[in-house]
Design an enzyme around this catalytic site. Structure first.
Site, PDB file in Angstrom:
ATOM      1  N   TYR A  61       0.847  -1.201   0.000  1.00  0.00           N
ATOM      2  CA  TYR A  61       0.000   0.000   0.000  1.00  0.00           C
ATOM      3  C   TYR A  61       0.875   1.241   0.000  1.00  0.00           C
ATOM      4  O   TYR A  61       1.840   1.329   0.755  1.00  0.00           O
ATOM      5  CB  TYR A  61      -0.901   0.026   1.247  1.00  0.00           C
ATOM      6  N   GLU A 114      -2.851   7.564  -4.690  1.00  0.00           N
ATOM      7  CA  GLU A 114      -2.816   6.287  -3.979  1.00  0.00           C
ATOM      8  C   GLU A 114      -2.597   5.110  -4.924  1.00  0.00           C
ATOM      9  O   GLU A 114      -3.159   5.080  -6.020  1.00  0.00           O
ATOM     10  CB  GLU A 114      -4.139   6.100  -3.218  1.00  0.00           C
TER      11      GLU A 114
END
Ligand code: GDP
Ligand code: MN
Length: 367
Positions: free
Chosen positions: A101, A189
């Site tokens: 992530y 992201e």
């Protein structure tokens, strides 16, 4: 402003972040052909602006072109959180060994970009924070200093990526941070950043752009928005932004500043028939320039009406994040109305250029 995954991936790719081979499609037949071109198993991804579409059935896999056609037809009937699916991104299916992530967000409470990273990607960030908070690394970037590649590598080391991936992960973090800044993003992201036999690839991509910065993101703006060269704009060395309507008037404003020993930070001519929106954009441009301590707005209402100017000013001051004192010289067409609007909002103005210029200099010398 949110943009679609396929648009975010184009930007990622251009800025040095590897993305899967893909093709955007709008119907089953196109998806079938795209799968033929890609020539492997594919992932079919609904293009919607809401998050979490995987869990809501918005992502399907297909092993051959025929299958891709059928599944795409199914996806195109879907509504995800009320949003009708009308575009499908067909992508090569990655062989995912593990999922990381990575994100950069603007943390408004401390006014700094925050990089968040974890080796436990794939799931929601909230879930990582809840289940394995110790695996979440947070790193605030000092906006006044350059973010350097070694700092990005430190983050990779801290989340615990295997040794041989430190440098590659570092580059991706660094590139993600740089594109976050370059595109005036509020969020950039990658979830998941997939580790595959071909290396690290952004399997998903999300990019939200700050609405207040859209004027300088012409690449992202739709037709009808401003072009940057609509204004004559020059940055100078001083601290007082000079905005005027018409080159002559803007120059006179600068001369007047000089007379009172002030230094201009900008020359910005918004042109003759400037609208309320143009005034607002001009103010946004100078306010976002950190060198600007005071704004000297010098407007002679002709084609540009004074009430439009007043309304443009008010709309910016309401939402401006940085409070910059403003000195307005406002006369001409509809001046009573314009001055009344400013008065009502408690914004002071001058009717002579001399008075406004000397006030601007006085204010800047106190800051
Ligand atoms: P989201 O649900 O909107 O976040 O959509 P994502 O694009 O992140 O996909 C959701 C999940 O599907 C990912 O976390 C992966 O686990 C899986 N996935 C997406 N693309 C691929 C792929 O190419 N190969 C494999 N094996 N899984 C994938
Ligand atoms: Mn995702």
């Amino acid at each position: 402003m949110k943009i679609y995954e396929y648009q975010a991936k184009e930007i990622f790719k251009k800025n040095g972040i590897p993305v899967p081979i893909n093709q955007l499609t709008e119907n089953g037949l196109d998806a079938e052909r795209a799968t033929e071109n890609i020539n492997k198993s594919v992932v079919l991804k609904s293009q919607v602006l809401v998050g979490g579409r995987g869990k809501l059935g918005g992502i399907k896999f297909a092993d051959n072109p025929y299958d891709a056609h059928k599944r795409t037809d199914e996806l195109l009937k879907l509504k995800i959180k009320g949003e009708q699916v009308d575009k499908i991104l067909v992508e090569e299916k990655l062989d995912i060994e593990s999922e990381f992530y990575l994100s950069v967000i603007m943390d408004r409470s401390v006014r700094k970009p925050l990089i968040i990273a974890s080796t436990e990607g794939g799931v929601d960030i909230e879930e990582i924070a809840r289940e394995t908070p110790e695996k979440l690394v947070k790193y605030y970037v000092n906006s006044l200093e350059e973010f350097l590649p070694y700092q990005a590598r430190d983050i990779a080391i801290e989340i615990g990526v295997p040794k041989h991936l430190i440098s590659k992960t570092g580059i991706i973090i660094w590139n993600l941070f740089n594109l976050f800044q370059k595109y005036d993003a509020t969020i950039a992201e990658i979830n998941p950043l997939a580790l595959t036999p071909q290396g690290l690839i952004a399997a998903d991509a999300k990019l939200d752009i700050d609405d207040d910065a859209l004027y300088r993101q012409s690449e992202l703006m739709n037709k009808g928005s401003v072009k940057k060269d609509e204004f004559a704009y020059v940055e100078l060395d001083g601290d007082i932004a000079v905005i005027g309507n018409g080159a002559g008037l803007t120059l006179s404003g600068m001369d007047m500043l000089k007379l009172y020993r002030g230094e201009a930070a900008t020359f910005l001519d918004i042109g003759g028939g400037a609208s309320k929106e143009n005034i607002a954009r001009a103010l946004d441009i100078v306010i976002s320039n950190p060198k600007v301590k005071v704004v000297f707005l010098n407007v002679l209402g002709g084609i540009t009406r004074a009430d439009d100017v007043a309304n443009g000013v008010i709309s910016v001051l309401k939402r401006a994040e940085r409070k910059v004192p403003l000195v307005i010289r406002l006369t001409g067409t509809n001046e009573e109305e314009g001055q009344r609007i400013l008065n009502e909002s408690g914004i002071s103005f001058e009717t002579s250029m001399e008075a406004a210029a000397s006030k601007a200099v006085e204010l800047s010398s106190k800051l």
